[in-house]
Design an enzyme around this catalytic site. Structure first.
Site, PDB file in Angstrom:
ATOM      1  N   LYS A   1      -2.233  -1.490  -3.883  1.00 37.88           N
ATOM      2  CA  LYS A   1      -3.078  -0.299  -3.816  1.00 37.88           C
ATOM      3  C   LYS A   1      -2.234   0.955  -3.886  1.00 37.88           C
ATOM      4  O   LYS A   1      -1.229   0.992  -3.179  1.00 37.88           O
ATOM      5  CB  LYS A   1      -3.822  -0.348  -2.478  1.00 37.88           C
ATOM      6  CG  LYS A   1      -4.713   0.803  -2.208  1.00 37.88           C
ATOM      7  CD  LYS A   1      -5.370   0.612  -0.882  1.00 37.88           C
ATOM      8  CE  LYS A   1      -6.146   1.874  -0.592  1.00 37.88           C
ATOM      9  NZ  LYS A   1      -6.414   1.998   0.814  1.00 37.88           N
TER      10      LYS A   1
ATOM     11  N   ARG B   1     -10.734   9.807   1.970  1.00 36.39           N
ATOM     12  CA  ARG B   1     -10.549  10.394   3.302  1.00 36.39           C
ATOM     13  C   ARG B   1     -11.698  11.336   3.630  1.00 36.39           C
ATOM     14  O   ARG B   1     -12.099  11.446   4.783  1.00 36.39           O
ATOM     15  CB  ARG B   1      -9.189  11.086   3.387  1.00 36.39           C
ATOM     16  CG  ARG B   1      -8.067  10.042   3.400  1.00 36.39           C
ATOM     17  CD  ARG B   1      -6.677  10.647   3.444  1.00 36.39           C
ATOM     18  NE  ARG B   1      -5.673   9.585   3.299  1.00 36.39           N
ATOM     19  CZ  ARG B   1      -4.386   9.799   3.076  1.00 36.39           C
ATOM     20  NH1 ARG B   1      -3.933  11.032   2.984  1.00 36.39           N
ATOM     21  NH2 ARG B   1      -3.547   8.780   2.968  1.00 36.39           N
TER      22      ARG B   1
ATOM     23  N   LYS C   1       0.850  -1.185   0.000  1.00 40.47           N
ATOM     24  CA  LYS C   1       0.000   0.000   0.000  1.00 40.47           C
ATOM     25  C   LYS C   1       0.884   1.232   0.000  1.00 40.47           C
ATOM     26  O   LYS C   1       1.694   1.434   0.893  1.00 40.47           O
ATOM     27  CB  LYS C   1      -0.912  -0.006   1.224  1.00 40.47           C
ATOM     28  CG  LYS C   1      -1.763   1.241   1.315  1.00 40.47           C
ATOM     29  CD  LYS C   1      -2.807   1.135   2.401  1.00 40.47           C
ATOM     30  CE  LYS C   1      -3.611   2.415   2.488  1.00 40.47           C
ATOM     31  NZ  LYS C   1      -4.618   2.338   3.547  1.00 40.47           N
TER      32      LYS C   1
ATOM     33  N   LYS D   1       1.101   9.989   5.454  1.00 46.96           N
ATOM     34  CA  LYS D   1       1.263   8.655   6.034  1.00 46.96           C
ATOM     35  C   LYS D   1       2.552   7.997   5.549  1.00 46.96           C
ATOM     36  O   LYS D   1       2.663   6.775   5.496  1.00 46.96           O
ATOM     37  CB  LYS D   1       0.038   7.798   5.683  1.00 46.96           C
ATOM     38  CG  LYS D   1      -1.281   8.377   6.204  1.00 46.96           C
ATOM     39  CD  LYS D   1      -2.454   7.427   5.992  1.00 46.96           C
ATOM     40  CE  LYS D   1      -3.740   8.005   6.586  1.00 46.96           C
ATOM     41  NZ  LYS D   1      -4.886   7.069   6.458  1.00 46.96           N
TER      42      LYS D   1
ATOM     43  N   SER E   1     -10.288   5.617  -4.651  1.00 43.40           N
ATOM     44  CA  SER E   1     -11.228   6.735  -4.799  1.00 43.40           C
ATOM     45  C   SER E   1     -10.768   7.791  -5.802  1.00 43.40           C
ATOM     46  O   SER E   1     -11.560   8.265  -6.615  1.00 43.40           O
ATOM     47  CB  SER E   1     -11.483   7.367  -3.435  1.00 43.40           C
ATOM     48  OG  SER E   1     -10.263   7.781  -2.835  1.00 43.40           O
TER      49      SER E   1
END
Ligand code: PBG
Length: 334
Positions: A257, A212, A202, A226, A283
């Site tokens: 991802k 988010r 990821k 992150k 998304s």
């Protein structure tokens, strides 16, 4: 092999639909699709999400209608993501381990009504923390790995006890797959059947922005990122190490991802491990398709179909995509 024109004319096998279908190398089926869905408290709610046209946050009653649609279309599984009231968020993400919380309640209800629909639950703290990070930070803002993993193990236990079929840890803490697997193997009841689909590779991606907003972690996260736990988009060997560790620790399925910008990783992972390999069409990728088609730049139906084919071609066994309902409906029509 020597291919030479005109003995060889590639266009011969492209001339009509029937022969194109004969030489088609990969195919797309509804069984390759997983629908991510957003859930919230309340009743009678189907709330639009900013920047994700045609995607909604559902209250349980509305979600059950959606589940029925998925079953009718033949979609094998859905992946649940919660939108948590900000009053319930704290530093440790305590609500994530509440057995009476939103997701456990929803899972119980869906499983009792649609036992044949697979339920995948995200395992990470970000929808539940006041700071929007996937784990528990120390005073310097560094996420404490082992403390977070302990919380994720309890969260996993709660989810499986509620009836979750597949745990999908998306937090990128080290060692969490092994700890969750050991809990499942040593616990009571039938937890040995619970599967783990690990978000193994990821990346720290800008393509998660609309998500988010959907789960309400974006504003809490603010300008922080992150990168201390999600992967550097520049890396590929590291993705193989992540996947290998997760498989060794007991993952049943692995995931890459985001999707389209990381097709090379999907292919490498599939070729290296020959393991059930999933990809998350995230998304931001969905939002791009919708925005471009709204602007008249491309056709959403055709472009999204092509994206799904790209995932299949790259070796993905399944695709988590917000396009799942549209694609499944088209597959059904034939
Ligand atoms: C969080 C999580 C994220 C997504 C799935 N689980 C976002 C993030 O890591 O910030 C992204 C999915 C999407 O963008 O559609 N644990």
């Amino acid at each position: 092999m020597r291919l030479e024109y005109p003995l060889h004319r590639s266009r011969r096998t492209r001339r009509s639909a029937w022969v194109r279908s004969m030489v088609q190398e990969t195919d797309l089926s509804v069984r390759n699709l997983i629908l991510p869905v957003f859930v919230r408290e309340g009743i009678g709610i189907r709330e639009p999400i900013l920047n994700m046209p045609s995607v909604y946050r559902y209250s349980l009653d509305q979600l059950l209608l959606l589940c029925e649609t998925c079953v009718n279309l033949g979609i094998p599984a859905i992946a649940l993501f919660p939108y948590i009231d900000s009053a319930k968020k704290d530093h440790e993400g305590s609500e994530a381990i509440n057995p009476m919380g939103l997701i456990p309640t929803v899972v119980q209800d869906i499983k009792s009504r649609f036992p044949g629909l697979g339920i995948i639950c995200d395992v990470a703290l970000d929808p539940y923390t006041s700071h929007g990070q996937d784990g528990i930070p120390n005073l310097e803002g560094y996420l404490q790995n082992d403390l977070t993993v302990r919380q994720l193990v309890i969260m996993s236990q709660v989810l499986v006890e509620a009836g979750c079929d597949i745990l999908a840890p998306s937090d990128m803490m080290d060692g969490r797959i092994g700890h969750i697997r050991r809990m499942l193997e040593t616990g009571h009841g039938s937890k040995v059947h619970a599967m783990i689909m690990s978000y193994s590779a990821k990346y720290a991606s800008s393509f998660y922005a609309p998500f988010r907003e959907a789960v309400g972690s974006g504003s809490a996260l603010g300008a922080t990122d992150k990168k201390q736990y999600q992967m550097d988009p520049a890396n590929t060997d590291e993705a193989l190490r992540e996947v290998e560790m997760d498989i060794n620790e007991g993952a049943d399925m692995v995931m890459i991802k985001p999707g389209l910008p990381y097709l090379d990783i999907v292919r490498r992972v599939k070729d290296t491990f020959n393991y059930p390999t999933y990809v998350y069409h995230v998304s931001g990728e969905y939002a791009m398709l919708r925005a471009a088609s709204a602007a008249g730049y491309l056709d959403y139906d055709r472009a999204s179909w092509e994206v799904m084919q790209a995932f299949r071609r790259a070796g993905a066994d399944g695709i988590l995509t917000y396009c799942a309902l549209d694609i499944a409906a088209r597959l059904l029509k034939g």
